[in-house]
Design a protein around this motif. Structure first.
Motif: not given
Length: 213
Positions: A1-6
Motif C-alpha cells: 500500500m503506497g501512501r502519499e501526503v501532499l
C-alpha cells in the motif's frame, strides 16, 4: 500500500469527496455567507487561492495507491472568518486553527489519522507556531465541528470552556510523540460516526451561526 501526503492546493481541491470541496462554512463566516452570490465552489477556490498566496498551503491531503483517502485543513485565525464568530474566540496568538479533518470510510483503521495530524503538526511547527486550537462541539457530533470529547481523547486540553463551543488546544510537540492508544483515538476522531445516517465529511453542513448577534 503506497501512501502519499501532499499539500492542499487548488488542483487537489476537487479530490475531496462528498461536498467537502463546496463547503464554505469556515471560509466565509456569517456575514459573508449571507451576502454570497457565487457558487460555493468558486468561493472555496477563491479562499484557497488567497490563502496559498498569503500563508501557503492550509492543509494536507493523503492518498493511498493514488486514491484520495483523507484530508486535514488548518490556517491562521485571520484567514478563517468563521473562527471569529464563536463565543470562545479568539484563538491564542501562538496557535493555528484546526479547521476540518476527515478520513474516507474505506480507509478507516489504517493509521491515516495519525499521518495527517502529525503531518499538520510538523508543518505548523516549521512555520513557527506552537499549537493547534479547535472549536469543539460540546453537544455531540456535527458536520462542521469536531466533537470536543474526541479532541480531548487525542490530547487537546480546554483553553476556554463553553457548554456548546469550547475552544481546545493541542501542544504540537505532544502530537509528535503520540503512542498507539492515542493513534487509535485519532482514527475515531476523524472517522464518520456510525448511527448518524450516511457518512458526512467534517465541515460540510452549514450550521446555524453560533453567534448570530
Amino acid at each position: 500500500m503506497g501512501r502519499e501526503v501532499l499539500p492542499l492546493t487548488v488542483d487537489r481541491l476537487g479530490d475531496l469527496t462528498g461536498t467537502c470541496a463546496d463547503c464554505v462554512f469556515w471560509e466565509l463566516g456569517p456575514a459573508l455567507a449571507a451576502r454570497r452570490r457565487r457558487h460555493p465552489r468558486e468561493d472555496k477556490e477563491g479562499w484557497l487561492t488567497a490563502t496559498l498566496l498569503e500563508w501557503g498551503s492550509p492543509g494536507r491531503v493523503v492518498y493511498v495507491d493514488g486514491r484520495f483517502a483523507g484530508y486535514i485543513t488548518y490556517a491562521p485565525a485571520h484567514l478563517v472568518p468563521r473562527a471569529l464568530a464563536f463565543p470562545t474566540a479568539p484563538v491564542s496568538r501562538d496557535a493555528i486553527v484546526l479547521v476540518t479533518a476527515r478520513i474516507d470510510p474505506e480507509y478507516v483503521g489504517q493509521g491515516l489519522g495519525r499521518v495527517l495530524v502529525q503531518s499538520a503538526a510538523k508543518d505548523v511547527l516549521r512555520r513557527g507556531h506552537k499549537a493547534l486550537e479547535a472549536y469543539g462541539s460540546g453537544s455531540g457530533r456535527t458536520d462542521c465541528l469536531l466533537p470536543a470529547e474526541f479532541l480531548t481523547a487525542v490530547g487537546f486540553r480546554t483553553a476556554r470552556d463553553h457548554v456548546t463551543y469550547p475552544r481546545l488546544r493541542l501542544d504540537l510537540r505532544t502530537a509528535l510523540r503520540w503512542r498507539g492508544e492515542v493513534e487509535q483515538a485519532v482514527e475515531r476522531l476523524l472517522a464518520p460516526v456510525r448511527g448518524l445516517g450516511p457518512p458526512q465529511p467534517v465541515g460540510t453542513a452549514h450550521l446555524e451561526d453560533p453567534n448570530p448577534n
